[in-house]
Design a protein around this motif. Structure first.
Motif, PDB file in Angstrom:
ATOM      1  N   LEU A 126       3.431  -9.152  11.304  1.00  0.00           N
ATOM      2  CA  LEU A 126       4.441  -8.890  11.060  1.00  0.00           C
ATOM      3  C   LEU A 126       5.529  -8.753  12.294  1.00  0.00           C
ATOM      4  CD1 LEU A 126       4.086  -6.779   8.390  1.00  0.00           C
ATOM      5  CD2 LEU A 126       4.521  -9.473   7.715  1.00  0.00           C
ATOM      6  N   LYS A 138      11.416 -15.622   4.151  1.00  0.00           N
ATOM      7  CA  LYS A 138      10.396 -14.125   3.247  1.00  0.00           C
ATOM      8  C   LYS A 138       9.071 -14.457   4.256  1.00  0.00           C
ATOM      9  CE  LYS A 138      12.746 -14.919  -0.834  1.00  0.00           C
ATOM     10  NZ  LYS A 138      13.395 -16.077  -1.874  1.00  0.00           N
ATOM     11  N   ILE A 139       8.158 -13.538   4.100  1.00  0.00           N
ATOM     12  CA  ILE A 139       6.811 -13.455   4.794  1.00  0.00           C
ATOM     13  C   ILE A 139       6.361 -13.289   3.470  1.00  0.00           C
ATOM     14  CG2 ILE A 139       5.184 -12.468   5.981  1.00  0.00           C
ATOM     15  CD1 ILE A 139       6.992 -11.341   7.613  1.00  0.00           C
ATOM     16  N   VAL A 157       4.774  -2.097   6.613  1.00  0.00           N
ATOM     17  CA  VAL A 157       5.837  -2.776   6.508  1.00  0.00           C
ATOM     18  C   VAL A 157       7.633  -1.836   7.140  1.00  0.00           C
ATOM     19  CG1 VAL A 157       7.658  -4.122   5.141  1.00  0.00           C
ATOM     20  CG2 VAL A 157       5.462  -4.703   4.367  1.00  0.00           C
ATOM     21  N   HIS A 162      11.844  -6.357   9.577  1.00  0.00           N
ATOM     22  CA  HIS A 162      10.690  -7.236   9.147  1.00  0.00           C
ATOM     23  C   HIS A 162      11.504  -8.542   7.830  1.00  0.00           C
ATOM     24  CE1 HIS A 162       7.442  -4.698  10.172  1.00  0.00           C
ATOM     25  NE2 HIS A 162       7.201  -5.490  11.516  1.00  0.00           N
ATOM     26  N   VAL A 165       9.528  -8.927   2.665  1.00  0.00           N
ATOM     27  CA  VAL A 165       7.819  -8.986   2.266  1.00  0.00           C
ATOM     28  C   VAL A 165       7.706  -9.614   0.705  1.00  0.00           C
ATOM     29  CG1 VAL A 165       5.255  -8.263   2.139  1.00  0.00           C
ATOM     30  CG2 VAL A 165       7.196  -8.591   4.206  1.00  0.00           C
TER      31      VAL A 165
END
Length: 179
Positions: A126, A138-139, A157, A162, A165
Motif C-alpha cells: 500500500l 483506487k487500490i 489502511v 493511501h 481501497v
C-alpha cells in the motif's frame, strides 16, 4: 451470532463473538478500528507458536499502457486468489501485486504475530502504491484467508496516506462486490 463470556488466563473477562461474516466487511472494520497491544503476549489466541512462519512472497506486475490507474493486490493465505478471478473485475490494472504464502492452506495462521506480519507486508505494498507515479486512483484488494489477517489488513489502511481501497467479496469462485 453466539456470544461467550470467558475468564482469561490472568483472571480478566472477555467476550468472544462467533459469526459468519464477509471478509470484505472485516477488512473495512479493521480500517475503522485501531487496537493497541495489551503487552500480555497473545491472550486472545488459542495458542502461541514460536519458530519460522511461512512468508508472504510478493510478485509485482501490471501494465504501463493501462487506461486507468487502478491497482490490484491479491493476497493468498488460506486459498489462492488467481489472476483470472481479478481480471474479471479489473481487466487491465496499471499496478498488480500478488502476495501469497508458498502453499496456501486453511489454518496456516496460528499467532497474532503472524497475522500482523502478513498485514505488514500488505502495508508495504500500500505504501509503495501511495508513492507510485502515477499514483493509482483506487487500490482493489482481493483476499483469501482468515478473519484475523483480514482485520489486521484493514488496520494497515491509512485513508490519509493511501488511495481509496476497495476490498472485494468472494462468493462461489468469483469476486462479486466490493466496499
Amino acid at each position: 451470532m453466539r456470544e461467550r463470556l470467558a475468564v482469561g488466563p490472568i483472571g480478566y473477562r472477555r467476550v468472544a463473538y462467533f459469526t459468519l461474516a464477509s471478509l470484505t466487511l472485516i477488512v473495512m472494520t479493521g480500517a475503522a478500528v485501531r487496537l493497541t497491544d495489551s503487552g500480555l503476549g497473545c491472550p486472545n489466541w488459542p495458542r502461541c507458536y514460536g519458530g519460522a512462519l511461512p512468508p508472504l512472497v510478493t510478485t509485482v506486475g501490471g501494465s504501463s499502457d493501462a487506461l486507468g490507474a487502478h491497482a490490484v493486490v491479491r493476497v493468498s493465505v488460506s486459498y489462492s486468489v488467481e489472476q483470472v478471478q481479478t481480471v474479471a473485475v479489473i481487466a487491465n490494472p496499471r499496478y498488480e501485486y500478488d502476495l501469497r504464502v508458498p502453499a496456501p492452506v486453511v489454518d496456516i495462521v496460528v499467532s497474532e504475530e503472524q497475522a500482523r506480519g502478513y498485514a505488514g507486508e500488505v502495508r508495504k505494498v500500500l505504501d509503495a502504491l501511495a508513492a507510485a507515479k502515477p499514483r493509482p486512483s483506487k487500490i482493489h484488494i482481493f483476499y483469501a484467508g482468515p478473519v484475523s489477517v483480514a482485520f489486521a489488513i484493514g488496520q494497515a489502511v491509512t485513508p490519509t496516506i493511501h488511495p481509496p481501497v476497495i476490498a472485494w467479496n468472494h462468493r462461489a469462485g468469483d469476486y462479486d462486490w466490493g466496499i
